[in-house]
Design an enzyme around this catalytic site. Sequence first.
Site, PDB file in Angstrom:
ATOM      1  N   HIS A 256      76.333  31.518  88.465  1.00 35.35           N
ATOM      2  CA  HIS A 256      75.502  30.500  88.808  1.00 35.35           C
ATOM      3  C   HIS A 256      74.959  29.789  87.449  1.00 35.35           C
ATOM      4  O   HIS A 256      74.729  30.242  86.697  1.00 35.35           O
ATOM      5  CB  HIS A 256      74.339  31.064  89.745  1.00 35.35           C
ATOM      6  N   GLU A 314      76.700  32.077  97.821  1.00 32.22           N
ATOM      7  CA  GLU A 314      77.858  31.793  98.538  1.00 32.22           C
ATOM      8  C   GLU A 314      78.811  33.075  99.132  1.00 32.22           C
ATOM      9  O   GLU A 314      79.198  32.933 100.123  1.00 32.22           O
ATOM     10  CB  GLU A 314      78.975  30.822  98.012  1.00 32.22           C
TER      11      GLU A 314
HETATM   12  N1  COA Z   1      84.903  33.289  87.568  1.00 31.85           N
HETATM   13  C1  COA Z   1      85.338  33.351  86.311  1.00 31.85           C
HETATM   14  N2  COA Z   1      84.756  32.917  85.143  1.00 31.85           N
HETATM   15  C2  COA Z   1      83.539  32.268  85.459  1.00 31.85           C
HETATM   16  C3  COA Z   1      82.987  31.924  86.754  1.00 31.85           C
HETATM   17  C4  COA Z   1      83.692  32.645  87.739  1.00 31.85           C
HETATM   18  N3  COA Z   1      83.158  32.651  89.122  1.00 31.85           N
HETATM   19  N4  COA Z   1      81.939  31.559  86.312  1.00 31.85           N
HETATM   20  C5  COA Z   1      81.685  31.186  85.009  1.00 31.85           C
HETATM   21  N5  COA Z   1      82.765  31.704  84.476  1.00 31.85           N
HETATM   22  C6  COA Z   1      82.992  31.699  83.119  1.00 31.85           C
HETATM   23  C7  COA Z   1      83.260  30.108  82.739  1.00 31.85           C
HETATM   24  O1  COA Z   1      84.828  29.967  82.911  1.00 31.85           O
HETATM   25  C8  COA Z   1      82.968  29.977  81.514  1.00 31.85           C
HETATM   26  O2  COA Z   1      83.848  30.630  80.517  1.00 31.85           O
HETATM   27  P1  COA Z   1      84.332  29.750  79.108  1.00 31.85           P
HETATM   28  O3  COA Z   1      82.840  29.736  78.279  1.00 31.85           O
HETATM   29  O4  COA Z   1      85.479  30.744  78.515  1.00 31.85           O
HETATM   30  O5  COA Z   1      84.715  28.553  79.536  1.00 31.85           O
HETATM   31  C9  COA Z   1      81.701  30.797  81.193  1.00 31.85           C
HETATM   32  O6  COA Z   1      82.047  31.779  82.451  1.00 31.85           O
HETATM   33  C10 COA Z   1      80.569  29.929  81.521  1.00 31.85           C
HETATM   34  O7  COA Z   1      80.477  29.212  82.864  1.00 31.85           O
HETATM   35  P2  COA Z   1      79.941  27.715  82.927  1.00 31.85           P
HETATM   36  O8  COA Z   1      80.896  26.855  83.728  1.00 31.85           O
HETATM   37  O9  COA Z   1      79.031  27.411  81.607  1.00 31.85           O
HETATM   38  O10 COA Z   1      78.879  28.297  83.802  1.00 31.85           O
HETATM   39  P3  COA Z   1      77.985  27.372  84.853  1.00 31.85           P
HETATM   40  O11 COA Z   1      76.832  27.888  84.732  1.00 31.85           O
HETATM   41  O12 COA Z   1      78.117  26.036  84.467  1.00 31.85           O
HETATM   42  O13 COA Z   1      78.733  27.460  86.241  1.00 31.85           O
HETATM   43  C11 COA Z   1      79.252  27.750  88.394  1.00 31.85           C
HETATM   44  C12 COA Z   1      78.072  27.983  87.279  1.00 31.85           C
HETATM   45  C13 COA Z   1      78.592  28.341  89.733  1.00 31.85           C
HETATM   46  C14 COA Z   1      79.730  26.697  88.502  1.00 31.85           C
HETATM   47  C15 COA Z   1      80.449  28.814  88.009  1.00 31.85           C
HETATM   48  O14 COA Z   1      79.988  30.213  88.005  1.00 31.85           O
HETATM   49  C16 COA Z   1      81.534  28.770  88.950  1.00 31.85           C
HETATM   50  O15 COA Z   1      82.234  27.991  89.167  1.00 31.85           O
HETATM   51  N6  COA Z   1      81.574  29.990  90.061  1.00 31.85           N
HETATM   52  C17 COA Z   1      82.568  29.878  90.945  1.00 31.85           C
HETATM   53  C18 COA Z   1      82.261  28.941  91.985  1.00 31.85           C
HETATM   54  C19 COA Z   1      81.145  29.397  93.019  1.00 31.85           C
HETATM   55  O16 COA Z   1      81.104  30.286  93.627  1.00 31.85           O
HETATM   56  N7  COA Z   1      80.095  28.301  93.218  1.00 31.85           N
HETATM   57  C20 COA Z   1      78.995  28.323  94.128  1.00 31.85           C
HETATM   58  C21 COA Z   1      77.973  28.344  93.304  1.00 31.85           C
HETATM   59  S1  COA Z   1      76.146  28.810  94.367  1.00 31.85           S
END
Ligand code: COA
Length: 377
Positions: A256, A314
């Site tokens: 998140h 979610e």
């Molecule tokens: N599965 C695998 N790896 C994940 C992940 C997941 N669900 N969520 C984050 N990561 C990893 C990223 O690949 C990133 O790795 P990197 O540094 O090697 O690139 C690291 O963790 C940090 O991710 P980041 O994109 O900076 O986190 P964020 O805070 O911007 O992203 C989300 C938040 C929700 C967009 C992300 O966790 C995600 O895409 N989750 C899956 C989709 C989802 O469930 N969405 C609903 C959200 S309520």
Amino acid sequence: MGTNELNRGLEGVLVAETQLSHIDGERGELVIGGFPVDELAANATYEETVFLLLHERLPTASELGEFRAELRAHRDIGAETEAVLRRAAEEDTPPMDALRMGAPTASLGVEEATDEEAVRRVVAVFPTVVATYWRYRQGAEPVAPRDDLGHAANYLYMLTGTEPDEAAVRGLETYLNTVADHGLNASTFTARVVVSTESDVVSAATAAVGTLKGPLHGGAPGPVLDMLRTVHESGEPEQYVRETLESGERLMGFGHRVYRVRDPRAAVLSDAAERFYERGGDVDFFDTVREFERTAVDLLAEHKPGRRLETNVEYYTAALLHGVGVPQELFTTTFAVSRVGGWMAHCLEQLDDNRIIRPRSRYVGATDRTWRSVDDR
Ligand code: COA
């Protein structure tokens, strides 16, 4: 005033004061209208939650009776909207687009308003629009709303044509309460921007639906359910998680932007889903949901040791909505059916102490061009 520091995505920028909800991402806490989300979600009806958001206090018994009656009085959407939704269903228009077209049509008569009457109408028509579209999409006739049912029960009733049982209604109601408001998320911000120009609440709701539709905002629970179904069939959660992470994909339902611990809404919905499945749902499927979560959280910790990746809202939204009988295609529209309460409350709050929302951009385009007539280019 102003700084020249560029802040893409406005991350961390404070642009409003609100009494509606508070998120503490480090501690994993969410407060809605002064209540911890678990307390509100478990006890309130959706109507009480919306009243709380609109008035910043709970209604008395008589106020609640009146508020329910006012919402009920606005549920009908009229033949023009039905025609729009029938056409949308025939054209295979996706559900969020149908809602984006149907909701403003159903709000004819209050389209210029910014008062509470208009707000109630917008909140009341959302479930009818979604259910009517869905009935057409199934090749069935719409089911007229029923006056003796509450907001959540009536939504399920209009979707299926049969009166839902108590457990399903409670499950859905818990979901609607849990996601009704969540700080200044993208769709809520959109709604506030729209009314900040002294436009109207119908325009704000329509624009917010368009924002929520994007896969970065409201689109994850559908893919979560696909994933859970696949794992339930294969019985191999570990293999699924490993393969997904090894291929560089993200695991849906985890991680998140704001929460660094388990999303408090995931806890609320997980309890609600457990109660629902234990009272006659597919317990076997729910066992998979639990096992998969444990496996995923453990393997994500191995995969990203420095970054806590926990279950988000979610994940259990998918399990709970699937359990209570909301079709997967309607997960995002059902999110909208709830969040519209938050959008409307934010609109009124914005208007209460309004200043047009108007940030700046930094110009990085050309500056030294000389005009050439079209024949010289
Ligand atoms: N599965 C695998 N790896 C994940 C992940 C997941 N669900 N969520 C984050 N990561 C990893 C990223 O690949 C990133 O790795 P990197 O540094 O090697 O690139 C690291 O963790 C940090 O991710 P980041 O994109 O900076 O986190 P964020 O805070 O911007 O992203 C989300 C938040 C929700 C967009 C992300 O966790 C995600 O895409 N989750 C899956 C989709 C989802 O469930 N969405 C609903 C959200 S309520």
